[in-house]
Each structure stands twice: as structure tokens, then as C-alpha cells.
Scaffold this motif. Structure first.
Motif, mmCIF file in Angstrom:
data_model
loop_
_atom_site.group_PDB
_atom_site.id
_atom_site.type_symbol
_atom_site.label_atom_id
_atom_site.label_comp_id
_atom_site.label_asym_id
_atom_site.label_seq_id
_atom_site.Cartn_x
_atom_site.Cartn_y
_atom_site.Cartn_z
ATOM 1 N N PRO A 1 47.211 27.598 40.644
ATOM 2 C CA PRO A 1 47.331 28.765 39.793
ATOM 3 C C PRO A 1 47.102 28.418 38.333
ATOM 4 N N SER A 2 46.254 29.189 37.665
ATOM 5 C CA SER A 2 45.987 28.956 36.251
ATOM 6 C C SER A 2 45.837 30.293 35.556
ATOM 7 N N VAL A 3 46.377 30.378 34.354
ATOM 8 C CA VAL A 3 46.326 31.620 33.604
ATOM 9 C C VAL A 3 45.148 31.583 32.647
ATOM 10 N N SER A 4 44.329 32.632 32.692
ATOM 11 C CA SER A 4 43.228 32.754 31.745
ATOM 12 C C SER A 4 43.283 34.144 31.142
ATOM 13 N N SER A 5 43.019 34.251 29.843
ATOM 14 C CA SER A 5 43.129 35.515 29.140
ATOM 15 C C SER A 5 41.777 35.992 28.665
ATOM 16 N N SER A 6 41.659 37.302 28.490
ATOM 17 C CA SER A 6 40.475 37.846 27.864
ATOM 18 C C SER A 6 40.514 37.468 26.391
ATOM 19 N N SER A 7 39.394 37.624 25.694
ATOM 20 C CA SER A 7 39.316 37.184 24.304
ATOM 21 C C SER A 7 40.279 37.944 23.407
ATOM 22 N N THR A 8 40.634 39.156 23.783
ATOM 23 C CA THR A 8 41.546 39.956 22.971
ATOM 24 C C THR A 8 42.962 39.952 23.525
ATOM 25 N N ASP A 9 43.156 39.336 24.689
ATOM 26 C CA ASP A 9 44.457 39.293 25.352
ATOM 27 C C ASP A 9 44.969 40.682 25.734
ATOM 28 N N LEU A 10 44.090 41.670 25.797
ATOM 29 C CA LEU A 10 44.494 42.998 26.253
ATOM 30 C C LEU A 10 44.871 42.970 27.723
ATOM 31 N N SER B 1 44.797 37.484 33.101
ATOM 32 C CA SER B 1 44.499 37.297 34.511
ATOM 33 C C SER B 1 44.752 35.868 34.930
ATOM 34 N N SER B 2 45.192 35.693 36.163
ATOM 35 C CA SER B 2 45.439 34.375 36.719
ATOM 36 C C SER B 2 45.143 34.425 38.208
ATOM 37 N N VAL B 3 44.847 33.257 38.785
ATOM 38 C CA VAL B 3 44.476 33.209 40.192
ATOM 39 C C VAL B 3 45.201 32.088 40.913
ATOM 40 N N ASP B 4 45.470 32.303 42.189
ATOM 41 C CA ASP B 4 46.029 31.292 43.081
ATOM 42 C C ASP B 4 45.070 31.171 44.255
ATOM 43 N N ASP B 5 44.185 30.177 44.196
ATOM 44 C CA ASP B 5 43.162 30.027 45.224
ATOM 45 C C ASP B 5 43.759 29.794 46.607
ATOM 46 N N ASP B 6 44.849 29.043 46.667
ATOM 47 C CA ASP B 6 45.449 28.728 47.963
ATOM 48 C C ASP B 6 45.972 29.986 48.659
ATOM 49 N N ALA B 7 46.605 30.861 47.888
ATOM 50 C CA ALA B 7 47.148 32.102 48.465
ATOM 51 C C ALA B 7 46.103 33.197 48.563
ATOM 52 N N MET C 1 46.491 37.815 39.710
ATOM 53 C CA MET C 1 47.361 38.705 38.945
ATOM 54 C C MET C 1 46.569 39.248 37.769
ATOM 55 N N LEU C 2 46.548 40.557 37.613
ATOM 56 C CA LEU C 2 45.914 41.217 36.473
ATOM 57 C C LEU C 2 47.025 41.951 35.728
ATOM 58 N N GLU D 1 37.465 48.428 28.934
ATOM 59 C CA GLU D 1 36.452 47.386 29.107
ATOM 60 C C GLU D 1 37.097 46.067 29.524
ATOM 61 N N ALA D 2 38.284 45.775 28.981
ATOM 62 C CA ALA D 2 38.974 44.536 29.335
ATOM 63 C C ALA D 2 39.426 44.557 30.798
ATOM 64 N N ILE D 3 39.902 45.703 31.275
ATOM 65 C CA ILE D 3 40.309 45.822 32.676
ATOM 66 C C ILE D 3 39.117 45.598 33.591
ATOM 67 N N CYS D 4 37.992 46.238 33.280
ATOM 68 C CA CYS D 4 36.793 46.083 34.104
ATOM 69 C C CYS D 4 36.307 44.634 34.102
ATOM 70 N N ALA D 5 36.306 44.009 32.937
ATOM 71 C CA ALA D 5 35.846 42.622 32.836
ATOM 72 C C ALA D 5 36.740 41.699 33.656
ATOM 73 N N SER D 6 38.041 41.960 33.644
ATOM 74 C CA SER D 6 38.973 41.135 34.401
ATOM 75 C C SER D 6 38.758 41.301 35.904
ATOM 76 N N ILE D 7 38.550 42.540 36.344
ATOM 77 C CA ILE D 7 38.288 42.779 37.760
ATOM 78 C C ILE D 7 37.040 42.014 38.204
ATOM 79 N N LYS D 8 35.972 42.100 37.419
ATOM 80 C CA LYS D 8 34.719 41.430 37.761
ATOM 81 C C LYS D 8 34.896 39.912 37.778
ATOM 82 N N SER D 9 35.659 39.404 36.820
ATOM 83 C CA SER D 9 35.897 37.968 36.760
ATOM 84 C C SER D 9 36.646 37.481 37.996
ATOM 85 N N ILE D 10 37.665 38.228 38.408
ATOM 86 C CA ILE D 10 38.436 37.844 39.597
ATOM 87 C C ILE D 10 37.572 37.964 40.850
ATOM 88 N N GLU D 11 36.776 39.025 40.932
ATOM 89 C CA GLU D 11 35.904 39.211 42.100
ATOM 90 C C GLU D 11 34.883 38.086 42.237
#
Length: 332
Positions: A29-38, A41-47, A51-52, A68-78
Motif C-alpha cells: 500500500p502506498s499513498v499518492s496525491s494529485s498535484s493539488t491534493d484535492l 489516492s492509494s492502492v493495495d495491490d495484494d488486496a 482508496m479515493l 477533474e481531480a476525481i476523474c483523474a484519480s479514477i483513471k489513474s487507479i484503473e
């Protein structure tokens, strides 16, 4: 767009290039943020879970940039083929999202307003049509477009209420499309989403009255799938709490012990275990036509909204609402 084409597009996201994804996501699991932190997002590959977390204080209001930040996060996770589900949450435990940023609507910029509405349409397309199984963790209030975000998810869990602060003030969240109370109306695609969620007659009354449902009533009408009490007993174990704490943004990792967050995380893990091709195909059986409809009518919907919201009577109602909020804020 034919159903088979839409399903193929979404199934195609399941088979993204693993090498590219591996370069962007670690195995833990690692936490990554959008450039504006709006949005955090973080991911757990094993599970197979992400999290958005919406992070626009104080109320996660939906501005152009937030959409735009929500859409970008969804695309990044996908883009990560290991992730099959995502929990949508808020850094504010008392507000999931307060809905549209009213400042986008009052005396709007004529060039920005169509872009703003287009960005909200895109949130609908990306969230409602995501290949990911989406779980809304609704700890706080979700009026108007906040309710829309929750309805666009596959599964919704809502807090029964919590006690906050030194004064032990009781907080009970509500949810609903309450636009009529502001002197505006929910757009057709959002209103129809409520019809599909709670049924025709219940939605007809709720939309007309601008009803905000408390947790138990939201569960009764089918607006949410579960209500979780803050003191509810749970047997998820320490491993669930540890996994959730690693996945949550550091600002709210204390919520790893929250029964609502734990149940949302477990539900996301359950979704992640279902064969994704079958799950996505089944999802598109019920959603594809509605996604195709908004894409086809997108410009007309945008033109209608911009024309409606700029009417003098609507602007007067919105201005009065803003003044009421300012007055309420001064009294606190």
C-alpha cells in the motif's frame, strides 16, 4: 454505442500493460496525491483495493478542479491491472460531499460554466461506468451532488451517526437530492439515477420535496445498502485494521478503527475477488444504456443547464442561498 462495444472498452481496461502499471505502483500500500491534493489516492495491490479520498475542505464541494481531480484519480487507479475495487471516502468525517460548489453557479463566468458542467458529466461517466467496483463510505452529510456521487457507486454504506468534540455533540448524517430547496432542479440524468436507485414513486416525492434522508430512512428506501453504528461490534480482526490503516491517507489513518470504514474496505475486498470480466459485464447490463444516453445528449444537457442556471429567477434563488449560508456562518 452498442452494449458489446461499451463492455469491450471497459474489459479492455482490465488488461492494461502490466509493465507500465508496475512502474507506477508498488506491491505494498502506498499513498499518492494529485498535484493539488484535492483527491488523495492509494492502492493495495495484494488486496486488489484502492482508496479515493476527497480532500477539499471544508465540505468537498464539487468545483471544476475538484471534478477533474476525481476523474483523474479514477483513471489513474484503473490503469493498475491489480486493482479491482475502490472505496470512495472523505477526509471530513462529518461531510461526505456538500454537492456542487455554488460559487460556480452564482454570476458564473460564461466560458467556465460549460466547462464546469462538462466536468460533472464526466464524473458521472467515469464513476458510474468504471470497471472498478466502487464502494461509498458515507460518514457525513451527502446532499445534492454528494448524494449523486454515492448513487453512482456500486455499493453504499452510511454511518448511523457519531459523537464529536469535547461537547460530545451528536452528528447524524443525511443524504438526498435536495436541489429544489435551493430553487433549482436536479438534471435529468441525476434525477433518473435516483429513480433507478429507490424506485419511481419514492424518487418522485424525494425530488419534488428535496428530501434529505437520515440513515435508517435511507436504508429503508434503498438509497444505501447498509447503516453502520459507531459502536457496532465487528470481527474483522487486527489484520483488517492494519491493512486499512496502511491504505488510508496519513491525515485520517486513525479512521482505520471505524466500523464503517472497515466494512467498506471488506466489501471492496469481496468485490475484488469476483472474476472481473464477469463482474464488469454484469455491471454494464444495467448501466451501459444510461452511460450511452448521457454521452449522446451531453451537449444538449450542457446547453440546457447553462441556460437554466443563468435565468434571473434562478440566480436570485442561488444568491439568497449564499447569503443564508453566510448569515448562518456568522452565528456560529
Amino acid at each position: 454505442m452498442a452494449m458489446s462495444t461499451a463492455i469491450s472498452l471497459r474489459l479492455g481496461r482490465l488488461r492494461g500493460p502490466a509493465s507500465a502499471a508496475a512502474a507506477c505502483f508498488s506491491s505494498s500500500p502506498s499513498v499518492s496525491s494529485s498535484s493539488t491534493d484535492l483527491v488523495l489516492s492509494s492502492v493495495d495491490d495484494d488486496a486488489g483495493v484502492a482508496m479515493l479520498t476527497m480532500n477539499r475542505p471544508p465540505a468537498n464541494s464539487l468545483s471544476l478542479e475538484m471534478n477533474e481531480a476525481i476523474c483523474a484519480s479514477i483513471k489513474s487507479i484503473e490503469a493498475n491491472p491489480n486493482i479491482q475495487s475502490v472505496v470512495l471516502a472523505s477526509t471530513n468525517p462529518t461531510i461526505f460531499s456538500a454537492g456542487l460548489d455554488v460559487s460556480e453557479l452564482v454570476s458564473p463566468d460564461e466560458e467556465r460554466l460549460p466547462r464546469f458542467w462538462n466536468s460533472l458529466q464526466q464524473v458521472y461517466i467515469d464513476l458510474y461506468g468504471s470497471r472498478l467496483a466502487t464502494v461509498a463510505a458515507i460518514q457525513g452529510h451527502a446532499p445534492a451532488a454528494g448524494c449523486f456521487l454515492a448513487m453512482a457507486c456500486d455499493y453504499r454504506l452510511m454511518s448511523a451517526g457519531s459523537v464529536f468534540g469535547e461537547k460530545k455533540k451528536r452528528h447524524v448524517p443525511t443524504i438526498g437530492l435536495n436541489e429544489t430547496r435551493l430553487g433549482i432542479a436536479a438534471p435529468p440524468w441525476m434525477g433518473q439515477l435516483m429513480v433507478r436507485t429507490i424506485g419511481f414513486r419514492q424518487a418522485e416525492l424525494a425530488l419534488a420535496m428535496g428530501t434529505l434522508f437520515p440513515p435508517d430512512q435511507a436504508l429503508e428506501v434503498g438509497l444505501v445498502d447498509g447503516v453502520v453504528k459507531a459502536d457496532s461490534m465487528h470481527s474483522h480482526g487486527d489484520s483488517v485494521e492494519r491493512g486499512l490503516k496502511a491504505l488510508l491517507p496519513s491525515a485520517i489513518d486513525g479512521q482505520a478503527s471505524d466500523p464503517l470504514m472497515q466494512q467498506a474496505y471488506n466489501q471492496a475486498k469481496t468485490f475484488a475477488k469476483i472474476p472481473p470480466q464477469a463482474r464488469v459485464a454484469s455491471k454494464m447490463v444495467t448501466r451501459e444504456d444510461h452511460i450511452a444516453d448521457i454521452i449522446e445528449k451531453r451537449k444538449a444537457d450542457n446547453d440546457h443547464f447553462c441556460g437554466f442556471v443563468t435565468q434571473h429567477a434562478v440566480q436570485s434563488n442561488l444568491a439568497a442561498y449564499v447569503e443564508a449560508l453566510k448569515t448562518k456562518g456568522k452565528k456560529k
